[in-house]
Motif scaffolding. Structure first.
Motif, PDB file in Angstrom:
ATOM      1  N   ALA A 168      43.297  67.014  19.378  1.00 39.67           N
ATOM      2  CA  ALA A 168      44.714  67.109  19.017  1.00 39.67           C
ATOM      3  C   ALA A 168      44.930  67.089  17.506  1.00 39.67           C
ATOM      4  O   ALA A 168      46.075  67.122  17.043  1.00 39.67           O
ATOM      5  CB  ALA A 168      45.487  65.962  19.662  1.00 39.67           C
ATOM      6  N   GLY A 169      43.843  67.012  16.740  1.00 39.88           N
ATOM      7  CA  GLY A 169      43.950  67.088  15.288  1.00 39.88           C
ATOM      8  C   GLY A 169      43.932  65.762  14.565  1.00 39.88           C
ATOM      9  O   GLY A 169      44.115  65.727  13.337  1.00 39.88           O
ATOM     10  N   HIS A 170      43.711  64.655  15.277  1.00 42.46           N
ATOM     11  CA  HIS A 170      43.684  63.346  14.632  1.00 42.46           C
ATOM     12  C   HIS A 170      42.296  63.044  14.077  1.00 42.46           C
ATOM     13  O   HIS A 170      41.280  63.457  14.643  1.00 42.46           O
ATOM     14  CB  HIS A 170      44.084  62.253  15.627  1.00 42.46           C
ATOM     15  CG  HIS A 170      45.507  62.361  16.082  1.00 42.46           C
ATOM     16  ND1 HIS A 170      46.575  62.005  15.287  1.00 42.46           N
ATOM     17  CD2 HIS A 170      46.044  62.791  17.257  1.00 42.46           C
ATOM     18  CE1 HIS A 170      47.701  62.213  15.948  1.00 42.46           C
ATOM     19  NE2 HIS A 170      47.406  62.693  17.141  1.00 42.46           N
ATOM     20  N   THR A 171      42.274  62.321  12.980  1.00 40.57           N
ATOM     21  CA  THR A 171      41.018  61.848  12.405  1.00 40.57           C
ATOM     22  C   THR A 171      40.674  60.507  13.026  1.00 40.57           C
ATOM     23  O   THR A 171      41.451  59.539  12.914  1.00 40.57           O
ATOM     24  CB  THR A 171      41.129  61.700  10.883  1.00 40.57           C
ATOM     25  OG1 THR A 171      41.444  62.975  10.312  1.00 40.57           O
ATOM     26  CG2 THR A 171      39.832  61.179  10.292  1.00 40.57           C
ATOM     27  N   VAL A 172      39.539  60.429  13.699  1.00 39.29           N
ATOM     28  CA  VAL A 172      39.134  59.206  14.391  1.00 39.29           C
ATOM     29  C   VAL A 172      37.754  58.792  13.903  1.00 39.29           C
ATOM     30  O   VAL A 172      36.808  59.583  13.948  1.00 39.29           O
ATOM     31  CB  VAL A 172      39.094  59.408  15.925  1.00 39.29           C
ATOM     32  CG1 VAL A 172      38.751  58.091  16.625  1.00 39.29           C
ATOM     33  CG2 VAL A 172      40.421  59.954  16.432  1.00 39.29           C
ATOM     34  N   VAL A 173      37.660  57.557  13.426  1.00 36.17           N
ATOM     35  CA  VAL A 173      36.379  56.967  13.050  1.00 36.17           C
ATOM     36  C   VAL A 173      36.023  55.960  14.131  1.00 36.17           C
ATOM     37  O   VAL A 173      36.686  54.933  14.280  1.00 36.17           O
ATOM     38  CB  VAL A 173      36.439  56.270  11.670  1.00 36.17           C
ATOM     39  CG1 VAL A 173      35.079  55.693  11.314  1.00 36.17           C
ATOM     40  CG2 VAL A 173      36.902  57.248  10.605  1.00 36.17           C
TER      41      VAL A 173
ATOM     42  N   MET B 284      53.317  56.853  18.192  1.00 40.93           N
ATOM     43  CA  MET B 284      53.624  57.872  19.194  1.00 40.93           C
ATOM     44  C   MET B 284      52.776  59.144  19.063  1.00 40.93           C
ATOM     45  O   MET B 284      52.411  59.740  20.088  1.00 40.93           O
ATOM     46  CB  MET B 284      55.103  58.222  19.177  1.00 40.93           C
ATOM     47  CG  MET B 284      55.985  57.258  19.965  1.00 40.93           C
ATOM     48  SD  MET B 284      55.462  56.959  21.690  1.00 40.93           S
ATOM     49  CE  MET B 284      55.563  58.621  22.377  1.00 40.93           C
ATOM     50  N   PRO B 285      52.437  59.615  17.857  1.00 44.08           N
ATOM     51  CA  PRO B 285      51.570  60.801  17.807  1.00 44.08           C
ATOM     52  C   PRO B 285      50.234  60.600  18.520  1.00 44.08           C
ATOM     53  O   PRO B 285      49.702  61.525  19.134  1.00 44.08           O
ATOM     54  CB  PRO B 285      51.382  61.029  16.303  1.00 44.08           C
ATOM     55  CG  PRO B 285      52.610  60.440  15.685  1.00 44.08           C
ATOM     56  CD  PRO B 285      52.916  59.235  16.517  1.00 44.08           C
ATOM     57  N   LEU B 286      49.695  59.381  18.446  1.00 46.30           N
ATOM     58  CA  LEU B 286      48.456  59.078  19.163  1.00 46.30           C
ATOM     59  C   LEU B 286      48.697  59.052  20.666  1.00 46.30           C
ATOM     60  O   LEU B 286      47.903  59.603  21.443  1.00 46.30           O
ATOM     61  CB  LEU B 286      47.892  57.730  18.699  1.00 46.30           C
ATOM     62  CG  LEU B 286      47.593  57.587  17.211  1.00 46.30           C
ATOM     63  CD1 LEU B 286      47.178  56.170  16.887  1.00 46.30           C
ATOM     64  CD2 LEU B 286      46.523  58.591  16.783  1.00 46.30           C
TER      65      LEU B 286
END
Length: 291
Positions: A20-25, A135-137
């Motif tokens: 979805a375009g999120h940066t996740v570490v 909310m975006p997450l």
């Protein structure tokens, strides 16, 4: 965001968020899964506050993770506990983090190993402003459409809702399993698998659990490869305990919990189906038949 715990659920959640375009570490004790060498390294890779760090760890590990994490975060950061934690701990965790200016949400997550493809049902507890910030997450993780997300209430509400959800799941699985055992024992019904499959359309008992039941029978029609043992993961017990505290009768959920205890004493045919269903939606270990 940071994501701690990359097992059956957490790993797929990381992938869905990234799509979805999120940066996740992500951090996991298994270095082959992890994006960071430790919690300090994970936090260091996140942008400036407000950071979001999501926990997907067993309930037994939550306190120790929070103890280490709280010293690494800054004022305004948000911690989300998305594991199957007991709801009674959430207010305490929120208060402990608030002393350092860190905010807290409890999120019940349902979807098992299928969440990457279909999305996760999310039940959220906490302050509205923090929910809106995240909310975006939540939108990225939930299924497409109008359903699959709810802000259930304040701290503890998300995990309480998920606890009851899992209690209902216990009872539904038990009803399917007992029906399967009864059909298998009858001389009249010659094709039990086809009978269950026919219920997938038009029947009032159709559900995703029924779809998974049919999938399990396709792999092993008589469940000969599965031992009739089903563990309880905690939420069923907590649901019954809460019902006792609130004087709410939950006979079906209570009976399904006690049936799992019975499975540890005798290799029940119905428990073979419970074990098969748990494996289908959650990837739980399936114990082979004893020789």
């Amino acid at each position: 965001m940071g994501l701690i715990g990359l097992g059956r659920m957490g790993g797929n959640m990381r992938e869905r968020l990234r799509r979805a375009g999120h940066t996740v570490v992500g951090f996991d004790r298994n270095p082959e899964l992890s994006d960071a060498s430790g919690l300090r390294d994970m936090v260091a890779q996140l942008p400036e506050s407000p950071r979001v760090v999501w926990l997907m760890v067993p309930v037994q590990a939550v306190d120790s993770v929070l103890d280490e994490l709280v010293g690494l975060l800054s004022d305004g950061d948000i911690v989300i506990d998305g594991g199957n934690s007991k709801w009674t701990n959430d207010k305490e965790h929120a208060a402990r983090l608030a002393e350092r200016g860190v905010r807290f949400l409890d999120v019940g997550v349902s979807g098992g190993v299928w969440g990457l493809e279909y999305g996760y049902a999310l039940m959220v507890g906490g302050d509205s402003a923090d929910v809106q910030h995240c909310m975006p997450l939540f939108e990225a993780l939930k299924p497409e459409g109008d359903y699959g997300f709810v802000h259930s209430g304040g701290h503890g509400a998300g995990h309480f809702a998920k606890m009851v959800h899992n209690g209902i799941e216990y009872a539904m699985m038990q009803a399917y399993a007992e029906g399967w055992e009864l059909l298998m024992a009858s001389e009249e019904v010659e094709n039990v698998s086809a009978t269950f499959e026919s219920w997938r359309e038009g029947s009032v008992v159709r559900s995703w659990l029924l779809d998974l039941l049919v999938a399990a029978l396709e792999k092993d029609p008589d469940l000969q490869k599965i031992r009739g043992y089903a563990e309880d993961s905690g939420e069923g017990r907590w649901t019954v305990e809460a019902a006792l505290d609130l004087a709410v009768p939950v006979p079906a959920i209570s009976a399904s919990l006690f049936a799992r205890f019975v499975s540890r004493q005798d290799d029940s045919p119905a428990m073979k189906m419970i074990a098969a269903l748990r494996n289908e939606f959650g990837g739980h270990a399936v114990l082979p038949e004893d020789d």
